[in-house]
Structures are given as C-alpha cells and as structure tokens.
Design a protein around this motif. Structure first.
Motif, PDB file in Angstrom:
ATOM      1  N   LEU A 154      55.195   7.922  34.446  1.00  0.00           N
ATOM      2  CA  LEU A 154      54.240   8.761  35.167  1.00  0.00           C
ATOM      3  C   LEU A 154      54.083   8.275  36.621  1.00  0.00           C
ATOM      4  CD1 LEU A 154      52.289  11.113  34.618  1.00  0.00           C
ATOM      5  CD2 LEU A 154      50.536   9.432  34.102  1.00  0.00           C
ATOM      6  N   TRP A 155      54.005   6.949  36.758  1.00  0.00           N
ATOM      7  CA  TRP A 155      53.906   6.378  38.106  1.00  0.00           C
ATOM      8  C   TRP A 155      55.182   6.631  38.897  1.00  0.00           C
ATOM      9  CZ3 TRP A 155      50.387   3.897  41.158  1.00  0.00           C
ATOM     10  CH2 TRP A 155      49.135   3.662  40.576  1.00  0.00           C
ATOM     11  N   ALA A 156      56.296   6.373  38.228  1.00  0.00           N
ATOM     12  CA  ALA A 156      57.585   6.511  38.919  1.00  0.00           C
ATOM     13  C   ALA A 156      57.818   7.949  39.377  1.00  0.00           C
ATOM     14  CB  ALA A 156      58.718   6.069  38.000  1.00  0.00           C
ATOM     15  N   GLY A 157      57.195   8.884  38.698  1.00  0.00           N
ATOM     16  CA  GLY A 157      57.463  10.277  39.017  1.00  0.00           C
ATOM     17  C   GLY A 157      56.411  10.959  39.868  1.00  0.00           C
ATOM     18  N   SER A 158      55.348  10.283  40.176  1.00  0.00           N
ATOM     19  CA  SER A 158      54.316  11.006  40.933  1.00  0.00           C
ATOM     20  C   SER A 158      53.852  10.216  42.161  1.00  0.00           C
ATOM     21  CB  SER A 158      53.138  11.342  40.013  1.00  0.00           C
ATOM     22  OG  SER A 158      52.707  10.173  39.356  1.00  0.00           O
ATOM     23  N   LEU A 159      52.953   9.245  41.984  1.00  0.00           N
ATOM     24  CA  LEU A 159      52.398   8.563  43.160  1.00  0.00           C
ATOM     25  C   LEU A 159      53.455   7.753  43.921  1.00  0.00           C
ATOM     26  CD1 LEU A 159      48.849   7.284  42.147  1.00  0.00           C
ATOM     27  CD2 LEU A 159      49.471   9.278  43.489  1.00  0.00           C
ATOM     28  N   VAL A 160      54.383   7.162  43.182  1.00  0.00           N
ATOM     29  CA  VAL A 160      55.369   6.304  43.866  1.00  0.00           C
ATOM     30  C   VAL A 160      56.262   7.113  44.813  1.00  0.00           C
ATOM     31  CG1 VAL A 160      57.419   4.861  43.498  1.00  0.00           C
ATOM     32  CG2 VAL A 160      55.332   4.433  42.202  1.00  0.00           C
ATOM     33  N   PRO A 161      56.929   8.175  44.342  1.00  0.00           N
ATOM     34  CA  PRO A 161      57.768   8.921  45.301  1.00  0.00           C
ATOM     35  C   PRO A 161      56.965   9.547  46.428  1.00  0.00           C
ATOM     36  CG  PRO A 161      57.727  10.019  43.172  1.00  0.00           C
ATOM     37  CD  PRO A 161      57.084   8.696  42.968  1.00  0.00           C
ATOM     38  N   LEU A 162      55.751   9.966  46.085  1.00  0.00           N
ATOM     39  CA  LEU A 162      54.914  10.546  47.141  1.00  0.00           C
ATOM     40  C   LEU A 162      54.615   9.490  48.212  1.00  0.00           C
ATOM     41  CD1 LEU A 162      53.307  13.150  47.878  1.00  0.00           C
ATOM     42  CD2 LEU A 162      51.309  11.968  46.975  1.00  0.00           C
ATOM     43  N   ALA A 163      54.268   8.271  47.761  1.00  0.00           N
ATOM     44  CA  ALA A 163      53.955   7.200  48.711  1.00  0.00           C
ATOM     45  C   ALA A 163      55.180   6.827  49.537  1.00  0.00           C
ATOM     46  CB  ALA A 163      53.436   5.976  47.960  1.00  0.00           C
ATOM     47  N   LEU A 164      56.347   6.822  48.901  1.00  0.00           N
ATOM     48  CA  LEU A 164      57.572   6.491  49.641  1.00  0.00           C
ATOM     49  C   LEU A 164      57.861   7.550  50.702  1.00  0.00           C
ATOM     50  CD1 LEU A 164      59.983   5.187  46.848  1.00  0.00           C
ATOM     51  CD2 LEU A 164      58.544   3.879  48.403  1.00  0.00           C
ATOM     52  N   TYR A 165      57.655   8.797  50.318  1.00  0.00           N
ATOM     53  CA  TYR A 165      57.885   9.866  51.299  1.00  0.00           C
ATOM     54  C   TYR A 165      56.896   9.756  52.457  1.00  0.00           C
ATOM     55  CZ  TYR A 165      58.260  14.299  53.601  1.00  0.00           C
ATOM     56  OH  TYR A 165      58.414  15.260  54.568  1.00  0.00           O
ATOM     57  N   LEU A 166      55.624   9.619  52.115  1.00  0.00           N
ATOM     58  CA  LEU A 166      54.585   9.572  53.155  1.00  0.00           C
ATOM     59  C   LEU A 166      54.843   8.437  54.146  1.00  0.00           C
ATOM     60  CD1 LEU A 166      51.368  10.108  50.983  1.00  0.00           C
ATOM     61  CD2 LEU A 166      52.291  11.702  52.668  1.00  0.00           C
ATOM     62  N   SER A 167      55.157   7.250  53.601  1.00  0.00           N
ATOM     63  CA  SER A 167      55.329   6.095  54.489  1.00  0.00           C
ATOM     64  C   SER A 167      56.638   6.197  55.272  1.00  0.00           C
ATOM     65  CB  SER A 167      55.272   4.790  53.696  1.00  0.00           C
ATOM     66  OG  SER A 167      56.164   4.844  52.607  1.00  0.00           O
ATOM     67  N   GLY A 168      57.727   6.564  54.591  1.00  0.00           N
ATOM     68  CA  GLY A 168      59.026   6.647  55.265  1.00  0.00           C
ATOM     69  C   GLY A 168      59.042   7.711  56.344  1.00  0.00           C
TER      70      GLY A 168
END
Lengths: 288, 293
Positions: A154-168
């Motif tokens: 659930l983490w790997a598929g939601s908050l994590v990719p979103l956070a990577l996109y936002l920061s990158g």
C-alpha cells in the motif's frame, strides 16, 4: 563507468545527509507521523461505532480501509510542504555561496544533478520508511495485527511514488531558478498540480480520454491506484469469502484507472518534462 | 621567460556585461610559478579569473589554459579537470564538517577511490592546520578557518593550476601570513594565480605580476620593475604643525610623532619642502602606477 557510478552514489549520499541536517525534512516527517497517528486513532474509534469491522472482518483485511482515510491528510501535508523543501535544494547552494565552486569542478553537470535528485529521494524514502514504521505500530495498537505485506504494498503504491514525484519534479523544475522564493513558488505549483489530480480522483470524476492523461493524475499516481486496486480486490475477496454483507463498496476500483496504453505512452512524458527543463538549463549554463 | 612554457595564453580577450565592459582586449601570457594579478576593486580581476576557470565565456578573443580553449564546452571541461579554484566569495555548507565537505568536493573531482580520498583529505586538513577541528560543523568556523577549508578544497586532486581570487580579504594578519606561505609552497608544485587588491600579498610571494585597471593590463613584469617606477617619487615629508602636504602629493601613510607629523608621499614636492627621499615599496610603485597610468 564505475567511477561515474561511485561519483553518483557519493553525491547522493551527501545530499541525503544535508537534507536530514537541514531539519526541514525531519519536521515534515514528524508532522506526518503525528497526522497519521491521530488519523489512525480517530478511525479506530469511528470504526467501532459505524463500520463493518465489528461484524467480524479479519484484522489483516482492514489495512486499506483503516489507513486510507488518514492518508488523504498525509498526502495533503506531503503535497503542500515536500515540493517546497525539495525545490530549495539547488537555490540553497547559491544562498550558501557554493554554486560557483561547484560550477568550477569537473563533475558532469548531469551526473551532479542526478545525484542530487537521488539524494533527495533517498532522504524522502528514509523518512517515509520511518513514518510507515510508526504508522504500523500505531495501527497495531489501535486495530490489532496487520498484514505487513499488503501494508508495505500500500505504501509502495501510493504515498511513496507520490512523494518521489513531488520531490523530484519540484527539484528539477526549480533548478534553473535564481532564488529560494522563486523555487518555493515552483514547489507550490507542483503541489497544486498533484492536488488537482487527487481532487479529481476523490470526486470520482474519471473520464478516460487521452487528453486527460496529459493532466494529473500523474503517472506515478496511476501506479498508486493500480496497486490500491490490487489491494481493494484482495480485500473484497476476503470479505466475500467470509460472507459479510456490506454497503460500503463503491464502483469497481479498476474503473479508476486510465487505459494502460495511454498511461504507458503519455504518463512518462509528465516525468520527462522536468528532466527536460533541467537538462536544457544545464546545457545553456555550460555554453554561456 | 620562456613563452613556450606558458601555462596560460590570453589574446585580445574581452568580456562585456551589457553596456559594462569588464575586460578590454587583454593580452597576457603566464608561465609556471606564482603569478600575481593586482588591481583595484572593479578592475576586472574576478571576471578574468572566472573566464580562466571556465565559468564565463569571453565576449571576444581567446584564452588557452594548459593548452585548452576555455571558450568551448570541451575546453572548459578539460580545464576544470586540471584546476583548483578558490572563488572570491566562497560559501560552505554550514551543516557539514570540514572533513565531510572536503570529501564531498573530492567526490565531485572524481576521486572515487574512498581510502585514497580519505587519506588525501586528511593530509590537506593537516597542511592547512585544521586536523583538530576537522570534525566540527563548518558553521562553527571563523572566517580564516573557512578560507583555509577553501584552500584545501582547491588543492584536492593535485591540480596543475591553482586560481585563488582574493584569498586573504578580511583575514587577520596571522591568517594572511599562513595563507601566503601555503600558496608559496604550492607554487613549487603547480602554477598559482593570485588575484588580489592587497599589494602586500603579492610583494611577499610573487616574482611575476600584472596590474589591471578598467579592464586593461597596465603593467606586466617583475615586482622590482614596479618598485623602480616609484623611485625618485617617494618621500618622507615632516611637518611640525600637522599641516597637510601640498596638493599634488599622494599621501601613502601618516605617522604622528612628538617631533611632528611624518607623511610618506608620492609625487614631486614643491621647492624647499622638508622632504627626504625614501626607497619605495611595491605598494608605492603600485600607487604611483595608478596615479600616472
């Protein structure tokens, strides 16, 4: 090649260290831990009063329903603050006065920039790992045992990719900007961009047209929804196996996904745009 | 000097920033050893240093550093691999220690072998006298200590050319002497270009210098030659009543004593003035050059 890889990891390692020592990320992570803990506890009490949890659903199947409510708030915090923090990364170099020195060094600008992005990502991942751990502990205390595999997914598929996109995306888009204020503004815009995507999802206003694929929801968000759909299907299967009748299921979650070819074709473009902006800036800087 | 050994060759170099002409047709050849570039603030020293370091493209003309043309991307990259650079306004990451900062710069200089990198960082920390404070965060360092970190990072990777821009500005005398000695040591191993407006720095360590003013080189030669220009124009002028020297004389220094006020002046004193000739210093030569052009 090996030397460049070592250089890349070395730059990323120091960026990670700098991100943690600047406190901004620490404060953000602490805020997330608090927000998720409060959300989990709130949903724990709410679930005792209203939900079907009391009807005997197995504890491991509660992951998504239990967590996802408070995750909307966590997402909001991430979308508001993480892009601003990440966008400051390169403009801060100018403020500290190290920019000119770095420009005089023989590191390839592309490698140096990629290292910075990887370092920020590593910092964000480490922080979110801590948040996930704290959230799991809170969930364990509030609801009982968790299905850790599904929880991690659930983490790997939601908050994590979103956070990577936002920061990158915000770091890359802010790279050419002259100061922290302009960078913060770029970060805010990235946050709003992703917020718009999520708002569309929450209102279930999903129209599957190619032109929508150019907008938010973003590519990584699609990945999140794909994984969420897997979890949702899994959850439904478990509940159905128990013969529990519930009125809480909405439309099939797979319907929330855009057609896969559209995602594959157009989604990555959304990630390539910030890279392109940063790359063009580096090229211009070298020839000026 | 044997021009075949020139490390830097500059021809007709110009750099404009809009209407501001920072450099005007500069021709200069610099050989091995320590070279001083002197001039007042705003003379174009930093612009020239930045072009040589590959940070700025010339508007016109050419500059070859160690055989590489710094007006091309390829040339800039080649020069950066051979260069140690200390910018005029060097900042450091306040949240890193000196050891970490130097290690980071070493990584950026492609020194990727970790044990070798650590050894080199330790050697440089000892050379600049920061070994004991190496694990303190840089935000706790004084201005002089930060400058020394700056020198240490420039020396990483054993550069063939060291460009230091105003390295002693704002430092106390002890730190200045320490830095000067360090640079003089380095000049035995590589070419050092010292840009400064502090004449004393050059007089103590350079055997070759250029004076730049208004974007143009107005003197090039040995410090002795610059000193010689002021010979016969440097005087001690003593006044009992504290009266100022006559107009047309440039006051270099003033010493108030019991017998009166003693001025060190440059110029041609009026007949009968209570003056005695003095052997000029490099500072006198520089000031005389600035005055006479």
């Amino acid at each position: 090649m090996k030397a460049l890889l070592l250089q890349l990891t070395g730059i990323a390692g120091y960026e990670l260290r700098l991100q943690w020592r600047r406190r901004g990320l620490v404060v953000l992570i602490a805020g997330l831990v608090l927000m998720l803990a409060l959300g989990t506890l709130f949903f724990s009490r709410a679930s005792q009063r209203y939900s079907f949890y009391a009807e005997g659903a197995p504890r491991p199947a509660m992951n998504q329903s239990t967590m996802s409510g408070s995750w909307a708030a966590a997402w909001l915090i991430l979308a508001l603050f993480l892009p601003i923090l990440a966008a400051e990364t390169l403009p801060l170099d100018r403020q500290y006065g190290v920019r000119e020195l770095f420009d005089s060094l023989p590191a390839h600008p592309g490698i140096a920039l990629a290292g910075r992005v990887l370092g920020v990502w590593a910092g964000v991942l480490a922080g979110l790992g801590g948040v996930a751990l704290a959230d799991a502990l809170t969930g364990r205390l509030a609801h009982g045992p968790l299905d850790l595999g599904r929880y991690a997914l659930l983490w790997a598929g939601s908050l994590v990719p979103l956070a990577l996109y936002l920061s990158g995306a915000s770091l890359l888009l802010a790279a050419p900007l002259p100061g922290r204020r302009a960078a913060a503004l770029a970060g805010v815009l990235v946050g709003i961009f992703s917020f718009y995507g999520r708002a569309t999802v929450l209102s279930m206003d999903i129209t599957l047209t190619p032109s929508r694929a150019l907008w938010p929801p973003i590519y990584l968000d699609q990945l999140g929804r794909l994984l969420s759909s897997i979890l949702e299907a899994d959850y439904r299967a478990q509940v159905a196996a128990l013969g529990i009748q519930t009125q809480y299921f909405g439309p099939t979650p797979w319907e929330n996904l855009q057609p896969l070819p559209v995602i594959c074709a157009l989604g990555p473009l959304q990630l390539l745009v910030p890279w392109l902006v940063a790359w063009l800036w580096l090229r211009w800087k070298e020839t000026r | 000097m044997d021009r075949a050994q020139d490390v830097i060759e500059i021809r007709g170099l110009a750099r404009h920033f809009g209407r501001v002409r920072a450099l005007l047709d500069v021709d200069l050849a610099i050989g091995p050893g320590m070279f001083g570039l002197v001039g007042p603030n705003g003379a174009g020293k930093t612009t020239l240093m930045r072009i040589l370091a590959g940070l700025l493209r010339p508007t016109r003309g050419s500059a070859h550093v160690l055989g590489h043309d710094v007006s091309t991307v390829r040339g800039k990259r080649a020069v950066k691999a051979l260069l140690g650079y200390l910018p005029q306004e060097l900042g450091l990451y306040p949240d890193l220690t000196a050891r970490e900062f130097l290690d980071y710069i070493a990584i950026l200089k492609l020194i990727t072998d970790a044990p070798a990198r650590r050894r080199q960082v330790q050697v440089l920390l000892e050379r600049v006298g920061l070994a004991e404070a190496a694990d303190r965060r840089l935000k706790t360092y004084s201005g002089g200590m930060k400058r020394r970190v700056g020198i240490a990072q420039a020396l990483l990777g054993e550069p063939k050319l060291l460009i230091v821009d105003e390295p002693t500005a704002g430092l106390d005398p002890e730190e200045r002497v320490r830095l000067r000695n360090l640079l003089a040591e380095m000049a035995a191993r590589c070419t050092v270009i010292l840009s400064t407006h502090i004449i004393e720095d050059v007089s103590q360590s350079c055997s070759d210098l250029a004076v730049i003013q208004g974007g143009q080189i107005i003197f090039r030669g040995h410090p002795r030659e610059l000193i010689a220009r002021a010979r016969g124009h440097t005087w001690f002028l003593t006044t009992a009543d504290g009266a100022r020297p006559a107009a047309g004389l440039t006051v270099v220094s003033t010493l108030i004593a019991q017998a009166g006020t003693q001025y060190r002046v440059l110029g041609t004193p009026p007949n009968g003035a209570p003056v005695e000739p003095v052997e000029p210093s490099l500072e006198d030569g520089y000031l005389w050059l600035m005055q006479t052009g």
